[in-house]
Design a protein around this motif. Sequence first.
Motif, PDB file in Angstrom:
ATOM      1  N   ASN A 127       0.484  -1.715   0.138  1.00 33.98           N
ATOM      2  CA  ASN A 127       0.142  -0.030  -0.081  1.00 33.98           C
ATOM      3  C   ASN A 127       0.885   0.858  -0.037  1.00 33.98           C
ATOM      4  O   ASN A 127       0.631   2.333  -1.026  1.00 33.98           O
ATOM      5  CB  ASN A 127      -1.131   0.245   1.063  1.00 33.98           C
ATOM      6  N   GLN A 128       2.287   1.003   0.568  1.00 30.40           N
ATOM      7  CA  GLN A 128       2.584   2.101   0.628  1.00 30.40           C
ATOM      8  C   GLN A 128       3.401   2.231  -0.301  1.00 30.40           C
ATOM      9  O   GLN A 128       3.615   3.562  -1.019  1.00 30.40           O
ATOM     10  CB  GLN A 128       4.157   2.030   1.874  1.00 30.40           C
TER      11      GLN A 128
ATOM     12  N   ASP B 205      -4.158   4.592   0.979  1.00 23.97           N
ATOM     13  CA  ASP B 205      -4.197   3.939   2.296  1.00 23.97           C
ATOM     14  C   ASP B 205      -5.164   2.850   2.728  1.00 23.97           C
ATOM     15  O   ASP B 205      -6.013   2.195   1.654  1.00 23.97           O
ATOM     16  CB  ASP B 205      -5.105   5.783   2.880  1.00 23.97           C
ATOM     17  N   GLU B 206      -4.710   2.077   3.513  1.00 23.00           N
ATOM     18  CA  GLU B 206      -5.243   0.512   3.760  1.00 23.00           C
ATOM     19  C   GLU B 206      -6.859   0.715   3.899  1.00 23.00           C
ATOM     20  O   GLU B 206      -7.655  -0.007   2.834  1.00 23.00           O
ATOM     21  CB  GLU B 206      -5.460   0.392   5.248  1.00 23.00           C
TER      22      GLU B 206
END
Length: 347
Positions: A273-274, A279-280
């Motif tokens: 995700n990064q 954003d999660e």
Amino acid sequence: MQWNDIHVNASAAWIGQREDVQKAVAEGRYDAAEYQEDGYIALPVAGPDDSPADMAVSAGQVAVERAGVPGGDFTIVLCATTSFQGLDHWSPAPYIQHRTVGSGAQSVEVRQACNGGMAALELAAAYLSVGSLSAAALLTTTDKFALPQFDRFRSDKGMARGDGATALVLSRRPGVARLLSTASIGDPKHEGTGRGDAKWADASGEQGWPVDLRSRREQYTDRMGDIKTIMTDLAVRQHESVQLALADAKVDFADINWFVFPNVSQGVAKIRNQAFGIDEGRTTTRWGLETGHIGAGDQFGGLTYLLETHQVSVGDRVLLSGAGGGWNFTAAVVEITEVPDWPSTAA
């Protein structure tokens, strides 16, 4: 590829009975340190009498009923799998077809590892685009990760397996979502990550069970270099497939409301995700930690979950991203056109 008149009419899932992973830790089936690192909450486990093919039939029957498409309109049935389907020298696709849409369509088994469902999606879209306006396709995925062949907790790392099946009906008539684009990239440079130093065998199981994907990957990295470099190479390819799908759909990252990636551990998901800069909360990561990696079906299952729980709205865009050992990557962008009132099959 850009699609103009291909629609998702319905989807559904069959998920095994969810087992709290703490039970597996207490019984010594799941390493306690990995449990803390992975963040899994539960994994679905099929019963001894639940065959993968019948799991797919169950999901397929629900999807076909939800779609309301006559059985005679189905021209192709695609079944994606990654694991043993219950019998040697047997294809589950005709079995699934017979019990869902009946005769008339051709049935095809897709074996592109964990990218199988996504590969089937692109294949079906291309098939329908040159067919009649009434033609429809049924896509199913199904996998059961059971001992002695596969250990859902120990055969692999960072991707614990869950038992589940999914189904999706695709056609050229309006449905719950419109397929805007798909994009696929194949890069076999690191196909050895799933093979290692294993020798060819004459029969399944000669190398020993349960399957040990960890050792194969370690053998490959011992010869070819650092695992982080290899995974970076693969992540770049996945990112390229996503960028191509976004470009063909004429949207940007900021235009995507939800991202459905392969279900992986919390640690791996955080890194991914990064890397994508998202954003999660815009992903199905939490659902994945309660479902595990269901083989070829994470994307169809995640989309079904979003639809059934009404977490999407009309006009939302959802990106589906697949990655399968070998390696193949497929991404797709769909736009929600209806939020149906369906009972839960994926949650």
